[in-house]
Design a protein around this motif. Structure first.
Motif, PDB file in Angstrom:
ATOM      1  N   GLU A  57      41.268  36.482  22.345  1.00  0.00           N
ATOM      2  CA  GLU A  57      42.107  36.008  21.248  1.00  0.00           C
ATOM      3  C   GLU A  57      42.748  34.658  21.573  1.00  0.00           C
ATOM      4  O   GLU A  57      42.847  33.787  20.710  1.00  0.00           O
ATOM      5  CB  GLU A  57      43.178  37.052  20.924  1.00  0.00           C
ATOM      6  CG  GLU A  57      42.619  38.377  20.446  1.00  0.00           C
ATOM      7  CD  GLU A  57      41.784  38.249  19.183  1.00  0.00           C
ATOM      8  OE1 GLU A  57      42.105  37.348  18.364  1.00  0.00           O
ATOM      9  OE2 GLU A  57      40.838  39.028  19.006  1.00  0.00           O
ATOM     10  N   LYS A  58      43.190  34.483  22.805  1.00  0.00           N
ATOM     11  CA  LYS A  58      43.783  33.202  23.187  1.00  0.00           C
ATOM     12  C   LYS A  58      42.759  32.070  23.123  1.00  0.00           C
ATOM     13  O   LYS A  58      43.052  30.982  22.606  1.00  0.00           O
ATOM     14  CB  LYS A  58      44.358  33.297  24.608  1.00  0.00           C
ATOM     15  CG  LYS A  58      45.576  34.212  24.737  1.00  0.00           C
ATOM     16  CD  LYS A  58      46.093  34.195  26.166  1.00  0.00           C
ATOM     17  CE  LYS A  58      47.326  35.087  26.322  1.00  0.00           C
ATOM     18  NZ  LYS A  58      47.827  35.090  27.723  1.00  0.00           N
ATOM     19  N   LEU A  59      41.567  32.328  23.640  1.00  0.00           N
ATOM     20  CA  LEU A  59      40.539  31.299  23.615  1.00  0.00           C
ATOM     21  C   LEU A  59      40.118  30.977  22.182  1.00  0.00           C
ATOM     22  O   LEU A  59      39.877  29.810  21.841  1.00  0.00           O
ATOM     23  CB  LEU A  59      39.329  31.748  24.436  1.00  0.00           C
ATOM     24  CG  LEU A  59      38.175  30.752  24.560  1.00  0.00           C
ATOM     25  CD1 LEU A  59      38.647  29.492  25.257  1.00  0.00           C
ATOM     26  CD2 LEU A  59      36.998  31.361  25.310  1.00  0.00           C
ATOM     27  N   LEU A  60      40.038  31.989  21.334  1.00  0.00           N
ATOM     28  CA  LEU A  60      39.638  31.761  19.947  1.00  0.00           C
ATOM     29  C   LEU A  60      40.686  30.932  19.209  1.00  0.00           C
ATOM     30  O   LEU A  60      40.340  29.988  18.472  1.00  0.00           O
ATOM     31  CB  LEU A  60      39.434  33.108  19.248  1.00  0.00           C
ATOM     32  CG  LEU A  60      39.006  33.068  17.784  1.00  0.00           C
ATOM     33  CD1 LEU A  60      37.681  32.354  17.638  1.00  0.00           C
ATOM     34  CD2 LEU A  60      38.912  34.480  17.219  1.00  0.00           C
ATOM     35  N   ALA A  61      41.979  31.255  19.409  1.00  0.00           N
ATOM     36  CA  ALA A  61      43.030  30.500  18.725  1.00  0.00           C
ATOM     37  C   ALA A  61      43.079  29.054  19.193  1.00  0.00           C
ATOM     38  O   ALA A  61      43.205  28.126  18.376  1.00  0.00           O
ATOM     39  CB  ALA A  61      44.378  31.178  18.947  1.00  0.00           C
ATOM     40  N   ARG A  62      42.962  28.814  20.504  1.00  0.00           N
ATOM     41  CA  ARG A  62      43.005  27.444  21.020  1.00  0.00           C
ATOM     42  C   ARG A  62      41.767  26.647  20.585  1.00  0.00           C
ATOM     43  O   ARG A  62      41.885  25.459  20.230  1.00  0.00           O
ATOM     44  CB  ARG A  62      43.112  27.490  22.548  1.00  0.00           C
ATOM     45  CG  ARG A  62      43.227  26.130  23.233  1.00  0.00           C
ATOM     46  CD  ARG A  62      44.503  25.417  22.863  1.00  0.00           C
ATOM     47  NE  ARG A  62      45.697  26.155  23.228  1.00  0.00           N
ATOM     48  CZ  ARG A  62      46.297  26.081  24.421  1.00  0.00           C
ATOM     49  NH1 ARG A  62      45.796  25.306  25.364  1.00  0.00           N
ATOM     50  NH2 ARG A  62      47.403  26.767  24.641  1.00  0.00           N
ATOM     51  N   THR A  63      40.612  27.290  20.589  1.00  0.00           N
ATOM     52  CA  THR A  63      39.394  26.604  20.142  1.00  0.00           C
ATOM     53  C   THR A  63      39.483  26.242  18.668  1.00  0.00           C
ATOM     54  O   THR A  63      39.055  25.153  18.260  1.00  0.00           O
ATOM     55  CB  THR A  63      38.166  27.494  20.396  1.00  0.00           C
ATOM     56  OG1 THR A  63      38.123  27.853  21.776  1.00  0.00           O
ATOM     57  CG2 THR A  63      36.882  26.775  20.026  1.00  0.00           C
ATOM     58  N   MET A  64      40.025  27.140  17.866  1.00  0.00           N
ATOM     59  CA  MET A  64      40.163  26.862  16.437  1.00  0.00           C
ATOM     60  C   MET A  64      41.063  25.662  16.200  1.00  0.00           C
ATOM     61  O   MET A  64      40.794  24.826  15.324  1.00  0.00           O
ATOM     62  CB  MET A  64      40.718  28.085  15.725  1.00  0.00           C
ATOM     63  CG  MET A  64      40.545  28.070  14.221  1.00  0.00           C
ATOM     64  SD  MET A  64      38.850  28.397  13.720  1.00  0.00           S
ATOM     65  CE  MET A  64      38.717  30.126  14.170  1.00  0.00           C
ATOM     66  N   GLY A  65      42.146  25.527  16.965  1.00  0.00           N
ATOM     67  CA  GLY A  65      43.022  24.378  16.810  1.00  0.00           C
ATOM     68  C   GLY A  65      42.330  23.072  17.165  1.00  0.00           C
ATOM     69  O   GLY A  65      42.514  22.057  16.486  1.00  0.00           O
ATOM     70  N   ILE A  66      41.516  23.079  18.229  1.00  0.00           N
ATOM     71  CA  ILE A  66      40.802  21.852  18.610  1.00  0.00           C
ATOM     72  C   ILE A  66      39.743  21.499  17.577  1.00  0.00           C
ATOM     73  O   ILE A  66      39.526  20.316  17.263  1.00  0.00           O
ATOM     74  CB  ILE A  66      40.187  22.033  20.012  1.00  0.00           C
ATOM     75  CG1 ILE A  66      41.288  22.254  21.054  1.00  0.00           C
ATOM     76  CG2 ILE A  66      39.336  20.832  20.391  1.00  0.00           C
ATOM     77  CD1 ILE A  66      40.765  22.494  22.455  1.00  0.00           C
ATOM     78  N   VAL A  67      39.062  22.494  17.014  1.00  0.00           N
ATOM     79  CA  VAL A  67      38.059  22.223  15.983  1.00  0.00           C
ATOM     80  C   VAL A  67      38.718  21.655  14.729  1.00  0.00           C
ATOM     81  O   VAL A  67      38.174  20.740  14.083  1.00  0.00           O
ATOM     82  CB  VAL A  67      37.266  23.510  15.672  1.00  0.00           C
ATOM     83  CG1 VAL A  67      36.389  23.333  14.443  1.00  0.00           C
ATOM     84  CG2 VAL A  67      36.406  23.905  16.865  1.00  0.00           C
ATOM     85  N   GLU A  68      39.872  22.163  14.354  1.00  0.00           N
ATOM     86  CA  GLU A  68      40.601  21.600  13.216  1.00  0.00           C
ATOM     87  C   GLU A  68      41.022  20.159  13.495  1.00  0.00           C
ATOM     88  O   GLU A  68      40.991  19.305  12.591  1.00  0.00           O
ATOM     89  CB  GLU A  68      41.822  22.462  12.905  1.00  0.00           C
ATOM     90  CG  GLU A  68      41.474  23.833  12.351  1.00  0.00           C
ATOM     91  CD  GLU A  68      42.700  24.700  12.161  1.00  0.00           C
ATOM     92  OE1 GLU A  68      43.807  24.222  12.513  1.00  0.00           O
ATOM     93  OE2 GLU A  68      42.575  25.838  11.663  1.00  0.00           O
ATOM     94  N   LEU A  69      41.428  19.875  14.706  1.00  0.00           N
ATOM     95  CA  LEU A  69      41.761  18.499  15.079  1.00  0.00           C
ATOM     96  C   LEU A  69      40.535  17.595  14.966  1.00  0.00           C
ATOM     97  O   LEU A  69      40.624  16.465  14.470  1.00  0.00           O
ATOM     98  CB  LEU A  69      42.318  18.470  16.503  1.00  0.00           C
ATOM     99  CG  LEU A  69      42.586  17.085  17.101  1.00  0.00           C
ATOM    100  CD1 LEU A  69      43.672  16.361  16.330  1.00  0.00           C
ATOM    101  CD2 LEU A  69      42.963  17.198  18.572  1.00  0.00           C
ATOM    102  N   ALA A  70      39.381  18.087  15.418  1.00  0.00           N
ATOM    103  CA  ALA A  70      38.146  17.308  15.295  1.00  0.00           C
ATOM    104  C   ALA A  70      37.798  17.058  13.838  1.00  0.00           C
ATOM    105  O   ALA A  70      37.303  15.979  13.476  1.00  0.00           O
ATOM    106  CB  ALA A  70      37.003  18.030  16.012  1.00  0.00           C
ATOM    107  N   SER A  71      38.060  18.035  12.968  1.00  0.00           N
ATOM    108  CA  SER A  71      37.775  17.847  11.548  1.00  0.00           C
ATOM    109  C   SER A  71      38.683  16.806  10.923  1.00  0.00           C
ATOM    110  O   SER A  71      38.259  16.026  10.063  1.00  0.00           O
ATOM    111  CB  SER A  71      37.913  19.187  10.821  1.00  0.00           C
ATOM    112  OG  SER A  71      37.680  19.046   9.440  1.00  0.00           O
ATOM    113  N   GLU A  72      39.937  16.756  11.337  1.00  0.00           N
ATOM    114  CA  GLU A  72      40.880  15.784  10.779  1.00  0.00           C
ATOM    115  C   GLU A  72      40.628  14.379  11.275  1.00  0.00           C
ATOM    116  O   GLU A  72      41.084  13.417  10.651  1.00  0.00           O
ATOM    117  CB  GLU A  72      42.308  16.211  11.129  1.00  0.00           C
ATOM    118  CG  GLU A  72      42.741  17.503  10.464  1.00  0.00           C
ATOM    119  CD  GLU A  72      44.094  17.971  10.959  1.00  0.00           C
ATOM    120  OE1 GLU A  72      44.620  17.317  11.887  1.00  0.00           O
ATOM    121  OE2 GLU A  72      44.611  18.970  10.434  1.00  0.00           O
TER     122      GLU A  72
END
Length: 409
Positions: A198-213
């Motif tokens: 869960e920790k890895l999934l949440a942190r990865t999701m935040g970085i992917v959203e940053l890449a999208s922005e």
């Protein structure tokens, strides 16, 4: 040749009609040769009224198609069981497969494409129910090439007129990380490299959203971006023992393939993180590089909106817009709210990097245009007119008749 009404084998005239299992036959009583077969009855509704059906309309004529249909249905059901899909998914995929085999477009295709057709039906069903399933997963289970699978999938979508929604990037992150081997202790994964899912999934999701922005997702294949983001998230959760681990080893430990563009996506993500870290007041006294900035990814993601706004300031973007009008596109959500597609990022030395897709920042080299030919001489109106072009200058019937008469002479 035997006479009419005689057996062609023995020449006997003792021919009798025999009903064998409701099938009328003409049989020679002397040698047992079957001369002619009659009609068949089937399980159709005609049998209820004791009507005989011709062989061409019986189930025997469609026996080969039935075998193909039954084999395909079993493959669809087996694939659904392997993927642990709900029962309603299996019913929908089977119905798609039955409808597809009735179309002429799939009657004469190769056996390999018919086998892939079942996988395409399962793939379409999962997409329609928002079930995170990728084309690569189905191809790996069917041992198929992705280009051939894609061609069958497009044909199925066109022939059946199916509406297939695209898989969101968030669903793809969840699906991709579910296949990692880093969540349970094994002999191949050292204890410091294990991580909570869960920790890895949440942190990865935040970085992917940053890449999208920051335009890093636009026009790119999503798997390399997700792989690079998962690597940075994994390192940032325990940077002490993991900073020395390269991306290739991380993929081997996770049990996933390393896509070649992942190194480029990792480099672009680190550049964005370095630009954001330069806006953190408690980090301005430190010299950060691509390894040390990983330790502060948690803080960078927490204050992502503020740091992006400062790193890509509106004032610098306006200066870039005045210097280079017409560049960029205001379709980015981050840029749209600032009103300018060119927002500069302050880097070392005070240079500005525009907030644009990488394909516009570093465009590929294009071949040089051909040298312009020498200008033609100015037209004077006295140039000769060829016989093939003179007809378009003739307008009146008299001129046409005069030209034809002169041409005949």
């Amino acid at each position: 040749m035997a006479a009419r009404g005689c057996c062609p084998e023995c020449g006997s005239a003792a021919l009798v009609e025999d009903a064998h299992y409701a099938q009328q036959q003409l049989v020679c009583a002397a040698c047992g040769c079957v001369l002619a077969e009659g009609l068949l009855t089937t399980t159709y509704t005609e049998e209820e009224h004791l009507r005989e059906v011709a062989y061409s309309q019986s189930t025997g004529q469609k026996e080969q198609l039935s075998r193909c249909l039954q084999r395909g249905i079993r493959r669809v059901q087996d694939l659904c069981k392997v993927l642990q899909l709900p029962a309603v998914f299996e019913e929908t995929a089977v119905s798609y497969f039955q409808r597809a085999l009735q179309l002429p477009a799939f009657h004469l295709v190769s056996l390999e494409k018919k086998e892939l057709l079942g996988g395409c039906c399962v793939f379409v069903t999962c997409r329609q129910h928002n079930w995170p399933l990728t084309m690569g997963t189905v191809c790996s289970l069917l041992y198929a090439k992705q280009d051939l699978f894609a061609s069958v999938y497009l044909s199925l979508q066109k022939e059946l007129g199916l509406s297939v929604p695209a898989l969101s990037l968030a669903d793809l992150v969840t699906t991709h990380l579910n296949s990692f081997w880093l969540f349970q202790p094994t002999a191949n994964v050292p204890a410091p490299f294990l991580e909570d899912k869960e920790k890895l999934l949440a942190r990865t999701m935040g970085i992917v959203e940053l890449a999208s922005e920051t335009w890093l997702v636009t026009g790119r294949h999503p798997v390399p971006i997700v792989t690079a983001a998962a690597f940075l998230a994994w390192q940032s959760l325990q940077p002490g023992p993991r900073l020395s681990c390269p991306l290739a080893r991380f993929c081997r430990l996770a049990g996933v393939d390393l896509p070649p563009p992942a190194h480029l996506r990792l480099k672009e993500l680190l550049e964005i993180l370095l630009g954001m870290a330069s806006q953190l007041s408690w980090l301005r006294g430190f010299t950060l590089d691509k390894k040390t900035v990983v330790k502060h990814i948690g803080d960078l993601l927490q204050h992502r909106v503020f740091l992006l706004k400062n790193a890509f300031s509106q004032q610098d973007g306006e200066e870039q817009c005045q210097d280079s009008p017409g560049q960029g596109s205001p379709s980015s959500p981050l840029v749209a709210q600032k009103g300018c597609p060119l927002a500069g990022k302050r880097q070392r030395g005070g240079t500005l990097r525009p907030l644009l897709p990488p394909c516009l920042i570093h465009p590929r080299k294009r071949p040089r245009p051909a040298a312009p030919s020498a200008p033609d001489s100015a037209a004077t109106g006295d140039e000769p007119i060829s016989d093939s072009e003179i007809e378009q200058y003739l307008r009146s019937p008299e001129e046409i008749r005069a030209f034809r008469k002169a041409k005949a002479w």
